[in-house]
Design an enzyme around this catalytic site. Structure first.
Site, PDB file in Angstrom:
ATOM      1  N   TRP A 155      14.800 129.224 -63.937  1.00 12.29           N
ATOM      2  CA  TRP A 155      14.759 130.275 -63.225  1.00 12.29           C
ATOM      3  C   TRP A 155      14.361 131.432 -64.212  1.00 12.29           C
ATOM      4  O   TRP A 155      13.873 132.506 -63.931  1.00 12.29           O
ATOM      5  CB  TRP A 155      16.448 130.913 -62.546  1.00 12.29           C
ATOM      6  N   LYS A 179      11.039 121.629 -57.109  1.00 10.94           N
ATOM      7  CA  LYS A 179      12.663 122.521 -56.852  1.00 10.94           C
ATOM      8  C   LYS A 179      13.072 124.126 -57.203  1.00 10.94           C
ATOM      9  O   LYS A 179      12.741 122.993 -58.999  1.00 10.94           O
ATOM     10  CB  LYS A 179      12.833 121.512 -57.225  1.00 10.94           C
ATOM     11  N   GLU A 254      11.946 119.505 -71.247  1.00  8.83           N
ATOM     12  CA  GLU A 254      11.685 120.659 -71.614  1.00  8.83           C
ATOM     13  C   GLU A 254      13.320 121.824 -71.609  1.00  8.83           C
ATOM     14  O   GLU A 254      13.682 121.466 -70.481  1.00  8.83           O
ATOM     15  CB  GLU A 254      10.107 121.434 -70.740  1.00  8.83           C
ATOM     16  N   CYS A 288      13.981 129.589 -73.460  1.00  7.35           N
ATOM     17  CA  CYS A 288      13.692 129.142 -74.769  1.00  7.35           C
ATOM     18  C   CYS A 288      13.323 128.762 -75.084  1.00  7.35           C
ATOM     19  O   CYS A 288      13.826 127.901 -76.321  1.00  7.35           O
ATOM     20  CB  CYS A 288      13.009 127.599 -73.561  1.00  7.35           C
ATOM     21  N   GLU A 388      22.770 127.947 -77.739  1.00  5.35           N
ATOM     22  CA  GLU A 388      21.736 128.639 -77.557  1.00  5.35           C
ATOM     23  C   GLU A 388      22.986 129.751 -75.808  1.00  5.35           C
ATOM     24  O   GLU A 388      22.526 129.516 -75.428  1.00  5.35           O
ATOM     25  CB  GLU A 388      20.631 127.600 -75.538  1.00  5.35           C
TER      26      GLU A 388
HETATM   27  P1  NAD Z   1      19.514 124.726 -65.585  1.00  9.92           P
HETATM   28  O1  NAD Z   1      19.268 123.098 -66.433  1.00  9.92           O
HETATM   29  O2  NAD Z   1      20.506 125.009 -64.712  1.00  9.92           O
HETATM   30  O3  NAD Z   1      18.659 124.148 -63.988  1.00  9.92           O
HETATM   31  C1  NAD Z   1      17.046 124.255 -63.411  1.00  9.92           C
HETATM   32  C2  NAD Z   1      17.316 123.514 -62.187  1.00  9.92           C
HETATM   33  O4  NAD Z   1      17.437 122.246 -62.497  1.00  9.92           O
HETATM   34  C3  NAD Z   1      16.974 124.367 -61.415  1.00  9.92           C
HETATM   35  O5  NAD Z   1      16.327 123.882 -60.276  1.00  9.92           O
HETATM   36  C4  NAD Z   1      18.178 123.493 -60.633  1.00  9.92           C
HETATM   37  O6  NAD Z   1      18.169 123.539 -59.803  1.00  9.92           O
HETATM   38  C5  NAD Z   1      18.301 121.962 -61.358  1.00  9.92           C
HETATM   39  N1  NAD Z   1      19.913 121.395 -61.621  1.00  9.92           N
HETATM   40  C6  NAD Z   1      20.795 122.028 -61.707  1.00  9.92           C
HETATM   41  N2  NAD Z   1      21.252 120.177 -61.295  1.00  9.92           N
HETATM   42  C7  NAD Z   1      20.778 119.672 -61.392  1.00  9.92           C
HETATM   43  C8  NAD Z   1      21.097 117.957 -60.783  1.00  9.92           C
HETATM   44  N3  NAD Z   1      22.295 117.889 -60.764  1.00  9.92           N
HETATM   45  N4  NAD Z   1      19.568 117.186 -60.316  1.00  9.92           N
HETATM   46  C9  NAD Z   1      18.590 117.199 -61.028  1.00  9.92           C
HETATM   47  N5  NAD Z   1      18.049 119.232 -60.942  1.00  9.92           N
HETATM   48  C10 NAD Z   1      19.523 120.097 -61.074  1.00  9.92           C
HETATM   49  O7  NAD Z   1      18.785 125.455 -66.258  1.00  9.92           O
HETATM   50  P2  NAD Z   1      18.207 127.105 -65.796  1.00  9.92           P
HETATM   51  O8  NAD Z   1      19.731 127.872 -66.082  1.00  9.92           O
HETATM   52  O9  NAD Z   1      17.449 127.282 -64.729  1.00  9.92           O
HETATM   53  O10 NAD Z   1      17.500 127.700 -67.612  1.00  9.92           O
HETATM   54  C11 NAD Z   1      17.546 127.723 -67.971  1.00  9.92           C
HETATM   55  C12 NAD Z   1      17.291 126.696 -69.354  1.00  9.92           C
HETATM   56  O11 NAD Z   1      15.565 125.943 -69.038  1.00  9.92           O
HETATM   57  C13 NAD Z   1      17.522 126.901 -70.890  1.00  9.92           C
HETATM   58  O12 NAD Z   1      18.201 126.152 -71.484  1.00  9.92           O
HETATM   59  C14 NAD Z   1      16.377 126.831 -71.430  1.00  9.92           C
HETATM   60  O13 NAD Z   1      16.066 127.070 -72.742  1.00  9.92           O
HETATM   61  C15 NAD Z   1      15.560 125.905 -70.322  1.00  9.92           C
HETATM   62  N6  NAD Z   1      14.324 125.977 -70.574  1.00  9.92           N
HETATM   63  C16 NAD Z   1      13.857 125.547 -71.118  1.00  9.92           C
HETATM   64  C17 NAD Z   1      11.906 125.808 -70.924  1.00  9.92           C
HETATM   65  C18 NAD Z   1      11.078 124.095 -72.434  1.00  9.92           C
HETATM   66  O14 NAD Z   1      10.337 124.842 -71.985  1.00  9.92           O
HETATM   67  N7  NAD Z   1      11.976 123.277 -73.110  1.00  9.92           N
HETATM   68  C19 NAD Z   1      11.903 126.663 -70.822  1.00  9.92           C
HETATM   69  C20 NAD Z   1      12.445 127.354 -69.781  1.00  9.92           C
HETATM   70  C21 NAD Z   1      13.845 127.019 -69.728  1.00  9.92           C
END
Ligand code: NAD
Length: 485
Positions: A155, A179, A254, A288, A388
């Site tokens: 998000w 998704k 990522e 991130c 984090e």
């Molecule tokens: P999240 O891991 O909670 O969710 C990411 C996505 O995964 C969402 O679309 C979510 O609905 C989906 N998801 C959740 N459970 C799942 C499952 N069991 N199976 C498949 N998909 C599932 O992350 P978030 O809270 O949306 O984002 C924040 C995190 O993202 C932070 O840790 C941040 O560091 C990381 N991030 C990393 C990068 C990078 O490029 N390294 C970039 C942006 C964000």
């Protein structure tokens, strides 16, 4: 469907909008006001199955990857053009759904257009090799698309990260199911409308909205998915990697970060303070790449801390609609609660909070706002320096000499990004090579360029996005030998 009239009702499957098969919807809200913006379809496993089968049938029919390269490139370029034309509209969606200051949201949408433009130009520059083998014939390689790619988005930068995945996946000839995160589903739906308007064949780009545990899970487990590209937390990414094991799906991840910002005593301090501030407070710290561990060489430590705290106190936390807002709200009330919990942890661990960490009143009381917090008196093993936080919270720690700076920087399970500030070119390169991180900027806080690889070491992920290297993650290398007689 015209993107300026985008509707957020329904999943985007096969170029049409369809309701979830059980009719379920959930609201998406404005983090600055708590108002409901739209009701969004919640895909279940049957809906995900329909989306993947549609993408698979489209792929198998060859309607996209068999199209001549110039035509495919032109469609991606038209998507870029439409994004630029609609920057105001898309920025408003992103700002309202994600709580981003409107000026920052406009910058992000511009970056999405640049991404599609870059990969539009890449389509006819992907080629194999001929290899002089020890045989009577010719050996050659081809880069082949994979089929259906599942693209799972967080998000914090919804459309930016959607672009980082969709554009190279499509440039390579794949079809995709996107998704988006449940907190920010709207911009991906708008992109689906706009792609159809640009002439992308129906069924190439599909978007399923809904929860991670139902829709995301069903997508990651679907047997017709050949590749999962996931951006999100290390915790969920670990599970996705396990899900990918069934069927040996290709996977790139990522994940989270806790990047170090190393400031040597010869740095240009004012420029460094201003840049370091944005490196941690941009997107309210929900980044991130956030450089939330600042390591400062002891001779300038006190001066740096004083300047950083003074500037932090002037940060304009406010409504995203205001052009002068520098920091908007956190994404949800529960996420703010988790960040506030880290503030309590920092206080209890004995770190000294020099400012911030407060919930504002007045106009901002209805949103998930938090003032930026700076800690001194931190040690490398404290939880606020190891975990984090994903909010506007930073620890500033002194170090003595190059070796200690490297040791502190590498004292992390993550390895995503980072910066270092020095005017000594030899030291800059020595330290840059020694820090265990996928990306690093010297005398700058920016390491994100669409033309260059982006990704992490250690628990920050596997694989690289952006640049020509991303195309490798959306393709297979095929090896073909042809005998001379
Ligand atoms: P999240 O891991 O909670 O969710 C990411 C996505 O995964 C969402 O679309 C979510 O609905 C989906 N998801 C959740 N459970 C799942 C499952 N069991 N199976 C498949 N998909 C599932 O992350 P978030 O809270 O949306 O984002 C924040 C995190 O993202 C932070 O840790 C941040 O560091 C990381 N991030 C990393 C990068 C990078 O490029 N390294 C970039 C942006 C964000």
């Amino acid at each position: 469907m015209v993107a300026t009239e985008a509707t957020f009702e329904g999943l985007a499957i096969g170029g049409k909008r369809v309701a979830a098969s059980d009719g379920r919807t959930a609201p998406t809200t404005d983090p600055a006001t708590g108002e409901i913006i739209a009701q969004v379809a919640q895909a279940n496993a049957a809906d995900v199955d329909l989306a993947v089968k549609t993408a698979h049938a489209t792929y198998s029919a060859g309607r996209w990857h068999d199209m001549h390269t110039r035509e495919r490139g032109q469609i991606l370029q038209r998507i870029a053009n439409l994004i630029r034309e609609r920057v105001g509209f898309l920025a408003q969606i992103e700002s309202r759904d994600g709580g981003k200051p409107i000026s920052a949201a406009r910058g992000e949408i511009g970056a999405v257009a640049n991404t599609f433009e870059y990969y539009a130009g890449a389509v006819n520059k992907i080629h194999g090799q001929t290899i002089p083998v020890n045989a009577n014939g010719t050996h050659m390689t081809f880069r082949e698309p994979l089929g259906v790619c599942a693209l799972i988005i967080p998000w914090n930068f919804p459309l930016v990260i959607t672009g980082w995945k969709v554009a190279p996946a499509l440039a390579m000839g794949n079809t995709v199911v996107v998704k988006p995160a449940s907190a920010t589903p709207l911009s991906a739906l708008a992109l689906a409308d706009l792609a159809i308007e640009a002439g992308l064949p129906e069924g190439v780009l599909n978007v399923i909205t809904g929860s991670g545990s139902v829709a995301g899970n069903a997508l990651a487990l679907h047997p017709l998915v050949r590749k999962i590209s996931f951006t999100g937390s290390t915790e969920v990414g670990t599970g996705v990697m396990k899900q990918a094991a069934d069927g040996i799906k290709r996977v790139s991840l990522e994940l989270g970060g806790k990047s170090a910002n190393i400031v040597f005593a010869d740095a240009r301090i004012d420029q460094c303070v201003e840049s370091s501030l944005w490196a941690v407070y941009d997107n309210a710290g929900q980044d991130c790449c956030s450089r939330s561990r600042i390591l400062v060489e002891r001779p300038i430590y006190d001066e740096f801390v004083e300047k950083f705290v003074n500037r932090t106190k002037t940060m304009k936390v406010g409504l995203p609609t205001s052009e002068s807002t520098e920091m908007g709200p956190l994404i949800t009330a529960s996420h703010r609660e988790s960040v506030v919990n880290y503030i309590h942890i920092g206080d209890e661990e004995g770190a000294k909070r020099l400012c911030g960490g407060e919930i504002p009143n007045g106009d901002l009381a209805k949103g998930n706002f938090l003032t930026p917090a700076v800690y001194s008196n931190v040690t490398s093993n404290m939880r606020i320096m190891q975990e984090e936080v994903f909010g506007p919270v930073v620890g500033i720690m002194p170090f003595d000499g190059e070796a200690e700076a490297i040791r502190f920087a590498n004292d992390s399970p993550y390895g995503l990004s980072g910066s270092l500030w020095t005017r000594d070119i030899g030291r800059a390169l020595r330290v840059a090579r020694a820090v265990e991180t996928g990306m690093l900027s010297i005398n700058s806080s920016s390491s994100v360029h669409i033309e260059a690889p982006f990704g992490g070491m250690k628990q920050s992920g596997i694989g690289r996005e952006q640049g020509m290297v991303a195309l490798e993650h959306y393709s297979e290398l095929k090896s073909v030998f042809i005998a001379n007689d």
